[in-house]
Design a protein around this motif. Structure first.
Motif, PDB file in Angstrom:
ATOM      1  N   UNK A  71       0.828  -1.214  -0.576  1.00 26.15           N
ATOM      2  CA  UNK A  71      -0.441  -0.051   0.194  1.00 26.15           C
ATOM      3  C   UNK A  71       1.008   0.760  -0.533  1.00 26.15           C
ATOM      4  N   UNK A  72       0.438   2.258  -0.558  1.00 21.71           N
ATOM      5  CA  UNK A  72       1.258   3.494  -0.734  1.00 21.71           C
ATOM      6  C   UNK A  72      -0.004   4.869  -1.096  1.00 21.71           C
ATOM      7  N   UNK A  73       1.497   5.594  -0.599  1.00 17.25           N
ATOM      8  CA  UNK A  73       0.202   7.188  -0.595  1.00 17.25           C
ATOM      9  C   UNK A  73       0.097   7.687  -2.509  1.00 17.25           C
ATOM     10  N   UNK A  74      -0.551   7.751  -3.071  1.00 19.61           N
ATOM     11  CA  UNK A  74      -0.401   8.783  -4.321  1.00 19.61           C
ATOM     12  C   UNK A  74      -0.801  10.484  -4.662  1.00 19.61           C
ATOM     13  N   UNK A  75      -0.839  10.845  -4.976  1.00 16.68           N
ATOM     14  CA  UNK A  75      -1.112  11.975  -6.622  1.00 16.68           C
ATOM     15  C   UNK A  75      -2.018  12.135  -6.977  1.00 16.68           C
ATOM     16  N   UNK A  76      -2.939  12.729  -7.294  1.00 11.63           N
ATOM     17  CA  UNK A  76      -4.167  12.181  -8.219  1.00 11.63           C
ATOM     18  C   UNK A  76      -3.378  11.840 -10.073  1.00 11.63           C
ATOM     19  N   UNK A  77      -2.485  12.834 -10.035  1.00  8.47           N
ATOM     20  CA  UNK A  77      -2.064  11.859 -11.475  1.00  8.47           C
ATOM     21  C   UNK A  77      -1.177  10.925 -11.086  1.00  8.47           C
ATOM     22  N   UNK A  78      -1.534  10.159 -10.509  1.00  4.05           N
ATOM     23  CA  UNK A  78      -1.001   8.547  -9.942  1.00  4.05           C
ATOM     24  C   UNK A  78       1.005   8.949  -9.860  1.00  4.05           C
ATOM     25  N   UNK A  79       1.966   9.326  -9.441  1.00  7.29           N
ATOM     26  CA  UNK A  79       2.342   9.572  -9.093  1.00  7.29           C
ATOM     27  C   UNK A  79       2.333   9.343  -7.530  1.00  7.29           C
ATOM     28  N   UNK A  80       3.936   8.241  -7.235  1.00  2.28           N
ATOM     29  CA  UNK A  80       4.303   7.533  -5.634  1.00  2.28           C
ATOM     30  C   UNK A  80       4.534   9.421  -5.118  1.00  2.28           C
ATOM     31  N   UNK A  81       3.541   9.235  -3.502  1.00  3.24           N
ATOM     32  CA  UNK A  81       4.739  10.528  -2.646  1.00  3.24           C
ATOM     33  C   UNK A  81       5.176   9.537  -1.281  1.00  3.24           C
ATOM     34  N   UNK A  82       6.341  10.008  -1.255  1.00  3.79           N
ATOM     35  CA  UNK A  82       7.536   9.467  -0.289  1.00  3.79           C
ATOM     36  C   UNK A  82       6.789  10.435   1.067  1.00  3.79           C
ATOM     37  N   UNK A  83       7.300   9.750   1.930  1.00  3.75           N
ATOM     38  CA  UNK A  83       7.176  10.886   3.600  1.00  3.75           C
ATOM     39  C   UNK A  83       7.969  12.009   3.359  1.00  3.75           C
ATOM     40  N   UNK A  84       8.861  12.095   2.566  1.00  3.16           N
ATOM     41  CA  UNK A  84      10.013  13.673   2.308  1.00  3.16           C
ATOM     42  C   UNK A  84       9.077  14.380   2.099  1.00  3.16           C
ATOM     43  N   UNK A  85       8.268  14.021   1.008  1.00  2.30           N
ATOM     44  CA  UNK A  85       7.298  14.991   0.482  1.00  2.30           C
ATOM     45  C   UNK A  85       6.117  14.539   0.884  1.00  2.30           C
ATOM     46  N   UNK A  86       5.547  14.810   1.396  1.00  2.00           N
ATOM     47  CA  UNK A  86       4.423  14.675   1.887  1.00  2.00           C
ATOM     48  C   UNK A  86       3.509  15.794   2.157  1.00  2.00           C
ATOM     49  N   UNK A  87       2.659  16.035   0.644  1.00  2.00           N
ATOM     50  CA  UNK A  87       2.377  17.412   0.861  1.00  2.00           C
ATOM     51  C   UNK A  87       1.050  17.832   2.188  1.00  2.00           C
ATOM     52  N   UNK A  88       2.553  18.620   2.547  1.00  2.00           N
ATOM     53  CA  UNK A  88       1.103  19.107   4.099  1.00  2.00           C
ATOM     54  C   UNK A  88       2.283  20.268   4.870  1.00  2.00           C
ATOM     55  N   UNK A  89       1.406  21.120   5.477  1.00  2.00           N
ATOM     56  CA  UNK A  89       1.974  22.366   5.814  1.00  2.00           C
ATOM     57  C   UNK A  89       1.340  22.010   7.399  1.00  2.00           C
ATOM     58  N   UNK A  90       2.775  22.681   8.258  1.00  2.00           N
ATOM     59  CA  UNK A  90       2.148  22.995   9.237  1.00  2.00           C
ATOM     60  C   UNK A  90       1.746  24.284  10.190  1.00  2.00           C
ATOM     61  N   UNK A  91       0.384  23.630  11.089  1.00  2.00           N
ATOM     62  CA  UNK A  91      -0.302  25.266  11.657  1.00  2.00           C
ATOM     63  C   UNK A  91      -0.101  24.960  12.954  1.00  2.00           C
ATOM     64  N   UNK A  92       0.193  26.266  13.113  1.00  2.00           N
ATOM     65  CA  UNK A  92      -0.244  26.826  14.482  1.00  2.00           C
ATOM     66  C   UNK A  92      -0.984  26.756  15.283  1.00  2.00           C
ATOM     67  N   UNK A  93      -1.455  25.256  15.382  1.00  2.00           N
ATOM     68  CA  UNK A  93      -2.834  24.693  16.151  1.00  2.00           C
ATOM     69  C   UNK A  93      -2.639  24.166  16.898  1.00  2.00           C
ATOM     70  N   UNK A  94      -1.887  24.680  18.046  1.00  2.00           N
ATOM     71  CA  UNK A  94      -1.788  23.613  19.503  1.00  2.00           C
ATOM     72  C   UNK A  94      -2.933  23.089  19.984  1.00  2.00           C
ATOM     73  N   UNK A  95      -2.097  21.928  20.808  1.00  2.00           N
ATOM     74  CA  UNK A  95      -3.583  21.639  22.116  1.00  2.00           C
ATOM     75  C   UNK A  95      -3.591  22.098  23.015  1.00  2.00           C
ATOM     76  N   UNK A  96      -4.147  22.141  23.771  1.00  2.00           N
ATOM     77  CA  UNK A  96      -5.189  22.584  24.894  1.00  2.00           C
ATOM     78  C   UNK A  96      -5.698  22.068  25.988  1.00  2.00           C
ATOM     79  N   UNK A  97      -4.923  22.435  27.440  1.00  2.95           N
ATOM     80  CA  UNK A  97      -5.589  21.145  28.247  1.00  2.95           C
ATOM     81  C   UNK A  97      -6.879  22.418  28.746  1.00  2.95           C
ATOM     82  N   UNK A  98      -8.480  22.156  29.204  1.00  2.00           N
ATOM     83  CA  UNK A  98      -9.098  22.248  29.585  1.00  2.00           C
ATOM     84  C   UNK A  98      -9.118  22.413  30.774  1.00  2.00           C
TER      85      UNK A  98
END
Length: 154
Positions: free
Chosen positions: A1-28
Motif C-alpha cells: 500500500x502506498x500514497x499517491x497524487x491525483x496524477x498517479x505519482x507516488x508520494x514519499x514521506x519526505x515530500x508529503x504535501x502538508x503544511x504545519x499549522x500553529x494550532x496547539x493542543x490545549x487542556x481544558x
C-alpha cells in the motif's frame, strides 16, 4: 500500500504535501457547558438547556474552542435616527449579541449597554455631529461594524 497524487505519482514521506499549522493542543481546566434553547419536543415553555461540552482535563485543539465564539451580527437598529445631542436609547437586533461588551458610534462609546438576549440589546447614543455613522459592536470574536447604520440629525 502506498500514497499517491491525483496524477498517479507516488508520494514519499519526505515530500508529503502538508503544511504545519500553529494550532496547539490545549487542556481544558474547568468544565465547559453549552446552552441551547428548548426545542418543540422538550415540553418546556421557554428558556434553555445546558449540556457538558468539554469536561475538565479534556485535550482539544485551540481552533476547535475558537469556533465556539460566534461573531455578533447586526440585523436592525431602531430607531435609526436621533438628535446630535445623543441620549437616544436604541435597540439593536441581530445574532450572537449576548457576548457584546461595547457599542460605539463613529468611534464614540455608547452608554448604558444592556444585553437583553442573544438577539437583542439596547444602548444609549453619545453626542455627535449630524450625519450617518458606523455602529461597531465589540465581543469576544472582535469588532463587527455596520456602515451608515445610525443617523444623527441636527
Amino acid at each position: 500500500m502506498g500514497l499517491y497524487r491525483k496524477d498517479g505519482s507516488r508520494i514519499i514521506k519526505a515530500a508529503l504535501p502538508v503544511a504545519l499549522l500553529d494550532d496547539p493542543l490545549v487542556t481544558v481546566t474547568a468544565d465547559i457547558y453549552q446552552s441551547e434553547p428548548y426545542g418543540r419536543g422538550d415540553m418546556q415553555p421557554e428558556g434553555s438547556k445546558r449540556f457538558l461540552l468539554y469536561p475538565a482535563g479534556c485535550v482539544v485543539r485551540r481552533s476547535v474552542l475558537d469556533r465556539l465564539f460566534t461573531p455578533a451580527a447586526i440585523s436592525t437598529i431602531s430607531p435609526a435616527k436621533g438628535p446630535a445631542a445623543g441620549g437616544t436609547v436604541i435597540t439593536i437586533k441581530g445574532e450572537a449579541l449576548d457576548g457584546v461588551t461595547a457599542v460605539s458610534f463613529a468611534g464614540k462609546p455608547g452608554t448604558e449597554l444592556r444585553v437583553r438576549s442573544a438577539t437583542e440589546l439596547s444602548v444609549k447614543t453619545p453626542s455627535s455631529t449630524s450625519g450617518a455613522v458606523t455602529v461597531d459592536l465589540t465581543d469576544d470574536s472582535g469588532a463587527v461594524s455596520k456602515a451608515n447604520a445610525y443617523t444623527y440629525e441636527a
